[in-house]
Design an enzyme around this catalytic site. Structure first.
Site, PDB file in Angstrom:
ATOM      1  N   SER A   1       3.816 143.713 -14.318  1.00 47.64           N
ATOM      2  CA  SER A   1       3.532 142.666 -13.290  1.00 47.64           C
ATOM      3  C   SER A   1       3.835 143.506 -12.645  1.00 47.64           C
ATOM      4  O   SER A   1       3.671 142.038 -11.747  1.00 47.64           O
ATOM      5  CB  SER A   1       2.999 141.048 -13.709  1.00 47.64           C
ATOM      6  OG  SER A   1       2.029 140.259 -13.495  1.00 47.64           O
TER       7      SER A   1
ATOM      8  N   LYS B   1      -4.665 141.020 -12.946  1.00 49.46           N
ATOM      9  CA  LYS B   1      -4.619 142.355 -12.836  1.00 49.46           C
ATOM     10  C   LYS B   1      -5.608 142.971 -13.866  1.00 49.46           C
ATOM     11  O   LYS B   1      -6.126 143.714 -13.862  1.00 49.46           O
ATOM     12  CB  LYS B   1      -2.537 142.779 -13.606  1.00 49.46           C
ATOM     13  CG  LYS B   1      -2.536 142.390 -12.325  1.00 49.46           C
ATOM     14  CD  LYS B   1      -0.905 142.703 -12.329  1.00 49.46           C
ATOM     15  CE  LYS B   1       0.319 142.600 -11.169  1.00 49.46           C
ATOM     16  NZ  LYS B   1       0.259 140.983 -10.740  1.00 49.46           N
TER      17      LYS B   1
ATOM     18  N   SER C   1      -1.552 136.181 -11.794  1.00 51.27           N
ATOM     19  CA  SER C   1      -1.690 138.342 -12.233  1.00 51.27           C
ATOM     20  C   SER C   1      -2.597 138.122 -13.384  1.00 51.27           C
ATOM     21  O   SER C   1      -2.629 139.761 -13.641  1.00 51.27           O
ATOM     22  CB  SER C   1      -0.059 138.494 -12.716  1.00 51.27           C
ATOM     23  OG  SER C   1       1.102 138.636 -11.619  1.00 51.27           O
TER      24      SER C   1
END
Length: 431
Positions: A178, A124, A121
């Site tokens: 997230s 991102k 993640s």
């Protein structure tokens, strides 16, 4: 704690040496200005996590010498590189990491900074660097069925199909919790006529613009996909671009936020909390991002300010037997803040720098990480503190053992079949 299935580490051919050299523990240590010097008491080499039982979805690309030298020749190593004046950095389980100054761009040290890894993640952040300037935070949008079509059990903020949300709310859902559906929504909105696919293409174009030449996105969320890679150095470039944006600094430092009710869908309002525990436990913390998949293991980006100095730490492939990702990041930040302000082993290149035509001298300087490149950085006018000279030593990449180990890793990676895509739910750092 929720059970997420068997623990799977990244294949050794991806970001780990095939075997440890038969040498003292300090053999992996490199110094920008004193390549033969060893730190008192020994310094930890890059950790060698036991080889996993599964293969990555796709072998990494062949090593590109030019990409591995971006930011300085001393960064082209699979081992530890620290300034001659540095004390030994704290031992961590991350397979690669880097500490850098957000303002000057000085790289203070790293472990395999240009080794390929899987982002989870922290990807991102690349989505954020790409889409934040494109999307009006006050615009209200509708979440679609495609946006919420994420893997069951993977990270989600709780956006409802058909719900109407301000883009700012979706950013908070992305960076605090997230949310993978938030990532899909933002990539679609910023991707133009091609929607989410266009968003991913834009992310890869942004990575190239930033100089992150070892980064390739396949999914906007960081869920695993074949051919998706990054490096600790690239993550620092991406994080620096994010922290340049005032909106990002505000979002990433937000502790809690409220997701509005959706009366037409009978959805109540609810609160979300920031998963980045660095904010609550590290004085001066200013934000970051956590990540986890079974393939990537724990990944982390964190930043803090102390004495007017802002540092960022990035790490990939961490295990958490005793320390979570943010705790390993905190230990490395402490180490970085303990170094002199002029200590460096390389630097973060400026956005667009690698794309600009340059004289042979300037091009050589870009790869060597020389401080005179501050002039080119200052021309862009996009960074606070750009142009401050950074003391960087040049280190010749030599040694038959290092070259042999690299060739063996590459050969092993190429020999691996692509296999099926391993996609696993993400585990927040406090999960």
């Amino acid at each position: 704690m929720r059970t997420w299935g068997p623990s799977v580490a990244l294949a050794a051919a991806l970001i780990l040496p095939l075997s440890a050299p038969a040498a003292p523990a300090v053999a992996g240590v490199r110094h920008a200005a004193a390549p033969g010097r060893r730190l008192p008491g020994g310094a930890p080499p890059c950790p060698n996590v036991p080889a996993p039982a599964t293969r990555p979805p796709q072998a990494p690309p062949a090593a590109d010498p030019a990409a591995r030298s971006v930011g300085g020749a001393a960064l082209d190593t699979s081992g530890l590189v620290v300034p001659p004046v540095a004390s030994a950095p704290p031992p961590v389980t991350a397979t690669s990491w880097l500490v850098a100054d957000l303002d000057t761009g000085a790289v203070l040290g790293g472990c395999g900074p240009h080794e390929y890894g899987v982002p989870a993640s922290v990807q991102k952040l690349l989505l954020t660097a790409t889409m934040l300037p494109r999307l009006d935070p006050n615009r209200e949008v509708t979440v679609t069925a495609g946006d919420v079509a994420i893997e069951p059990g993977s990270s989600a903020v709780g956006l409802a199909e058909g719900g109407h949300y301000r883009i700012e709310t979706i950013w908070l859902g992305l960076l605090l919790k997230s949310g993978n559906e938030a990532a899909n929504t933002l990539a679609r909105l910023g991707g133009g006529p091609d929607g989410l696919a266009g968003g991913v293409r834009a992310m890869n174009a942004e990575a190239q613009h930033l100089g992150a030449r070892q980064t390739h996105a396949v999914t906007p969320s960081g869920l695993d996909g074949p051919g998706q890679f990054t490096s600790a150095y690239d993550l620092a470039l991406i994080a620096r671009a994010c922290f340049h944006e005032p909106a990002f600094r505000r979002y990433t430092a937000t502790r809690t936020a409220q997701v509005p009710a959706q009366p037409a869908l009978h959805e109540k309002s609810f609160q979300i909390q920031n998963d980045n525990m660095l904010l609550d436990h590290y004085p001066g913390a200013i934000g970051g991002k956590t990540g986890f998949t079974d393939l990537a293991r724990h990944t982390y980006v964190g930043a803090a300010e102390r004495g007017g100095r802002r540092l960022v730490v990035t790490l990939l492939g961490a295990e958490i037997p005793t320390q979570r990702g943010w705790q390993q990041g905190a230990a490395l930040l402490d180490w970085g803040f303990g170094l002199p302000r002029d200590a460096a082993v390389g630097r973060l290149v400026e956005p667009g720098e690698l794309d600009r035509p340059a004289s042979p001298t300037a091009a050589a300087s870009a790869l060597a990480g020389h401080a005179d490149l501050g002039a080119g950085a200052a021309a862009s006018g996009t960074r606070r503190g750009v142009g401050v000279p950074v003391a960087v030593g040049a280190l010749l990449v030599a040694g038959g053992a290092v070259l042999l180990a690299r060739r063996r890793r590459h050969a092993a990676a190429v020999a691996m079949s692509t296999g099926s895509v391993l996609r696993e739910p993400e585990l927040p750092e406090d999960g």
